[in-house]
Design an enzyme around this catalytic site. Structure first.
Site, short mmCIF file in Angstrom:
data_model
loop_
_atom_site.label_atom_id
_atom_site.label_comp_id
_atom_site.label_asym_id
_atom_site.label_seq_id
_atom_site.Cartn_x
_atom_site.Cartn_y
_atom_site.Cartn_z
CB CYS A 119 2.91 -2.87 4.24
SG CYS A 119 1.14 -3.25 4.13
CB CYS A 129 -2.07 -4.55 2.99
SG CYS A 129 -2.50 -3.09 3.96
CE LYS A 196 -1.68 -1.92 10.11
NZ LYS A 196 -0.90 -1.88 8.85
NE ARG A 218 -5.49 -0.78 3.97
CZ ARG A 218 -4.93 0.42 4.00
NH1 ARG A 218 -4.76 1.03 5.15
NH2 ARG A 218 -4.55 1.01 2.89
CD GLU A 234 -3.85 -12.30 13.83
OE1 GLU A 234 -2.74 -12.64 13.38
OE2 GLU A 234 -4.86 -12.19 13.11
CE LYS A 249 -0.26 1.41 12.65
NZ LYS A 249 0.32 1.37 11.29
#
Length: 326
Positions: A119, A129, A196, A218, A234, A249
């Protein structure tokens, strides 16, 4: 007639025989945060027992982890501010903090399984990111993919055992897989941060990794915590692109997602027991309001019960000691 389920609970041997899920030292991956310099070991106030460490202390930590039976580590680089730029180019510097650390760790501890986060939030001067697109005030997805490929190749050439992309860019897995395969790294696995969430549970991590965004948040590229179907999609997308291991996560607040992905995918599934989850239990321990060790093990076991095979956790060292003592 009622069923006497207690018959299988009255004896410890019987409880062990019918136990459906267990914790094992081999389940754990331990995160490490590496800074430049020597003789540095800075404890993080919000995460007692977690440190920013220079490479000399990282090597000592690796020896301690091996002695505990922990076999896998996840590396995060924390470069000085003056080495950060708008593209995060230090992330693919072959002499950078993580490539150098990989080479040294594998030299001294060849049996230790070394995973590198892929990342840019620790490497960009704006804390996001990837490369910014001023028109949309977010990260330029496709430009960032090119840099993820560059970072991946450098890490692979440094001897890393596995890559763990966490940028949440669309197409990041297939981009990395194609780049790795073209450069001869066909056997290097990818553990994707496939689901995530844009979570408040990351707060303490951003302190230790020095990766807080300078503006905004984000949410334009990380997953919306309200969306379960999209979260599953995803991970399934990353599976179709060639991910070897999927991940959810954070872990604790998203066990329903862990279970749902487990039901739809046969790939190994990891969870990241994140900094905020760790900090909450540590705060409870400090205040004396919970039986910390029992609550910690119960929490880790809940990840296995939900369907996780792998647990990335700051509790790994403490859990390993408790499991060894059983």
């Amino acid at each position: 007639m009622f069923r006497r389920k207690r018959r299988l609970r009255l004896n410890s041997v019987m409880r062990n025989l019918v136990c459906e899920n267990t914790l094992n030292i081999h389940d754990f991956i331990y995160p490490l945060f590496i800074v430049e310099g020597r003789d540095i070991k800075n404890e993080i106030d919000s995460m007692p027992g977690v440190f920013q460490m220079s490479l000399d202390n990282i090597l000592r930590e690796c020896e301690s982890l091996q002695n505990l039976g922990i076999e896998a580590i996840l590396l995060f680089g924390v470069p000085p501010q003056y080495k950060k730029d708008s593209n995060g180019s230090y992330a693919w510097n072959s002499d950078g903090i993580i490539p150098q650390s990989i080479r040294e760790i594998k030299k001294h501890f060849p049996q230790l399984y070394v995973i590198a986060d892929v990342c840019f939030c620790e490497y960009t001067d704006h804390g996001h990111c990837g490369i910014l697109d001023s028109k949309i005030q977010s990260v330029d997805n496709d430009a960032t993919l090119l840099n993820l490929a560059r970072q991946s190749i450098v890490l692979a050439q440094s001897g890393v055992d596995m890559l763990a992309p966490s940028a949440m860019m669309d197409g990041q897995i297939i981009t990395m897989r194609n780049a790795l395969d073209a450069d001869g790294f066909v056997n290097l696995p990818i553990m994707s941060y496939s689901t995530k969430f844009a979570s408040a549970y990351y707060g303490p991590f951003r302190e230790v990794a020095q990766s807080s965004p300078n503006f905004g948040d984000r949410k334009s590229y990380q997953e919306d915590g309200a969306n379960a179907r999209e979260a599953i999609l995803e991970s399934l997308n990353d599976e179709s692109e060639g991910a070897d291991i999927l991940m959810v996560k954070p872990a604790l607040a998203y066990l329903d997602i862990v279970k749902s992905i487990r039901e739809k995918s046969l790939l190994p599934l990891a969870v990241y027991n994140v900094s905020g989850e760790y900090a909450l239990l540590k705060a409870g321990q400090k205040l004396g309001i919970i039986d910390y060790e029992k609550v910690m093990l119960e929490t880790l076991l809940s990840f296995k019960r939900a369907g996780a095979d792998i647990i990335i956790t700051y509790h790994a060292k403490e859990a390993a000691k408790l499991l060894a003592a059983k």
